[in-house]
Design a protein around this motif. Sequence first.
Motif, mmCIF file in Angstrom:
data_model
loop_
_atom_site.group_PDB
_atom_site.id
_atom_site.type_symbol
_atom_site.label_atom_id
_atom_site.label_comp_id
_atom_site.label_asym_id
_atom_site.label_seq_id
_atom_site.Cartn_x
_atom_site.Cartn_y
_atom_site.Cartn_z
ATOM 1 N N GLU A 106 0.832 -1.208 0.000
ATOM 2 C CA GLU A 106 0.000 0.000 0.000
ATOM 3 C C GLU A 106 0.869 1.262 0.000
ATOM 4 O O GLU A 106 0.589 2.219 -0.731
ATOM 5 C CB GLU A 106 -0.917 -0.015 1.227
ATOM 6 C CG GLU A 106 -1.793 1.211 1.377
ATOM 7 C CD GLU A 106 -2.561 1.186 2.689
ATOM 8 O OE1 GLU A 106 -2.736 2.273 3.276
ATOM 9 O OE2 GLU A 106 -2.984 0.094 3.138
ATOM 10 N N LEU A 107 1.918 1.255 0.792
ATOM 11 C CA LEU A 107 2.809 2.422 0.837
ATOM 12 C C LEU A 107 3.500 2.639 -0.503
ATOM 13 O O LEU A 107 3.600 3.774 -0.981
ATOM 14 C CB LEU A 107 3.841 2.250 1.958
ATOM 15 C CG LEU A 107 3.278 2.322 3.379
ATOM 16 C CD1 LEU A 107 4.326 1.877 4.388
ATOM 17 C CD2 LEU A 107 2.773 3.720 3.691
ATOM 18 N N LEU A 108 3.955 1.565 -1.142
ATOM 19 C CA LEU A 108 4.589 1.700 -2.451
ATOM 20 C C LEU A 108 3.580 2.194 -3.490
ATOM 21 O O LEU A 108 3.894 3.029 -4.340
ATOM 22 C CB LEU A 108 5.205 0.377 -2.896
ATOM 23 C CG LEU A 108 6.053 0.486 -4.170
ATOM 24 C CD1 LEU A 108 7.345 -0.279 -4.028
ATOM 25 C CD2 LEU A 108 5.289 0.032 -5.387
ATOM 26 N N GLU A 109 2.355 1.716 -3.412
ATOM 27 C CA GLU A 109 1.304 2.176 -4.327
ATOM 28 C C GLU A 109 1.025 3.665 -4.128
ATOM 29 O O GLU A 109 0.831 4.403 -5.108
ATOM 30 C CB GLU A 109 0.034 1.356 -4.122
ATOM 31 C CG GLU A 109 0.165 -0.086 -4.581
ATOM 32 C CD GLU A 109 -0.924 -0.996 -4.034
ATOM 33 O OE1 GLU A 109 -1.916 -0.496 -3.444
ATOM 34 O OE2 GLU A 109 -0.780 -2.226 -4.190
ATOM 35 N N GLU A 110 0.992 4.118 -2.876
ATOM 36 C CA GLU A 110 0.768 5.543 -2.598
ATOM 37 C C GLU A 110 1.879 6.405 -3.184
ATOM 38 O O GLU A 110 1.618 7.475 -3.740
ATOM 39 C CB GLU A 110 0.655 5.775 -1.092
ATOM 40 C CG GLU A 110 -0.616 5.237 -0.487
ATOM 41 C CD GLU A 110 -0.627 5.297 1.031
ATOM 42 O OE1 GLU A 110 0.345 5.821 1.644
ATOM 43 O OE2 GLU A 110 -1.609 4.800 1.625
ATOM 44 N N ILE A 111 3.110 5.958 -3.072
ATOM 45 C CA ILE A 111 4.241 6.686 -3.660
ATOM 46 C C ILE A 111 4.076 6.743 -5.177
ATOM 47 O O ILE A 111 4.268 7.797 -5.798
ATOM 48 C CB ILE A 111 5.578 6.028 -3.268
ATOM 49 C CG1 ILE A 111 5.827 6.192 -1.775
ATOM 50 C CG2 ILE A 111 6.739 6.611 -4.076
ATOM 51 C CD1 ILE A 111 6.911 5.291 -1.211
ATOM 52 N N SER A 112 3.701 5.631 -5.777
ATOM 53 C CA SER A 112 3.509 5.576 -7.231
ATOM 54 C C SER A 112 2.364 6.491 -7.674
ATOM 55 O O SER A 112 2.447 7.114 -8.735
ATOM 56 C CB SER A 112 3.251 4.140 -7.672
ATOM 57 O OG SER A 112 4.362 3.326 -7.356
ATOM 58 N N GLU A 113 1.308 6.572 -6.887
ATOM 59 C CA GLU A 113 0.206 7.504 -7.169
ATOM 60 C C GLU A 113 0.716 8.939 -7.165
ATOM 61 O O GLU A 113 0.432 9.712 -8.087
ATOM 62 C CB GLU A 113 -0.908 7.370 -6.122
ATOM 63 C CG GLU A 113 -1.820 6.207 -6.307
ATOM 64 C CD GLU A 113 -2.936 6.429 -7.327
ATOM 65 O OE1 GLU A 113 -2.971 7.468 -8.023
ATOM 66 O OE2 GLU A 113 -3.771 5.525 -7.438
#
Length: 190
Positions: A106-113
């Motif tokens: 989830e944290l990596l996805e947030e960074i990618s967003e």
Amino acid sequence: MTCSASTTLTWIHLQKLVALAFLSQIAARANSITSMFLAGGSTEGKYLAHWPEYFIVAEAPGGELMGYIMGKAEGSVAREEWHGHVTALSVAPEFRRLGLAAKLMELLEEISERKGGFFVDLFVRVSNQVAVNMYKQLGYSVYRTVIEYYSASNGEPDEDAYDMRKALSRDTEKKSIIPLPHPVRPEDIE
């Protein structure tokens, strides 16, 4: 954030110079991080130098390494292929089944967003059904099969990988996750 009643997580977002030293300490005390990630010419070392925000470590209050995720941003914005990529995800055995892998993803996805990515992708061995199922539960789907992606040792055959993807909000039509109808070879991957 609490993963269970007795385990409180401390999230550490690593910075360029601090990250190298910290990961070196982790590698020395944890079997789950191999020294190849820290080798001077390694791909992962290059990722760390360019995308330190994609390196996240979960540490227990006592300082024990619980897990980590390593990644990068790559691709072409013009072709709607700009995305986050999961290079490695690992959770120490004693901290599994707490939702830690899901939180790291989830944290990596947030960074990618925040970086304007269209999707997040990762490669996983076809035989690793535990991981494949976990990623599916997190919203990832198989985009394509990559033939002989993983090199084998000891005379075993090479192993295929799934390229799994999860569309991000920028991909409103979910074009990035439409599965390819045929497998590809590693040299066909951009």
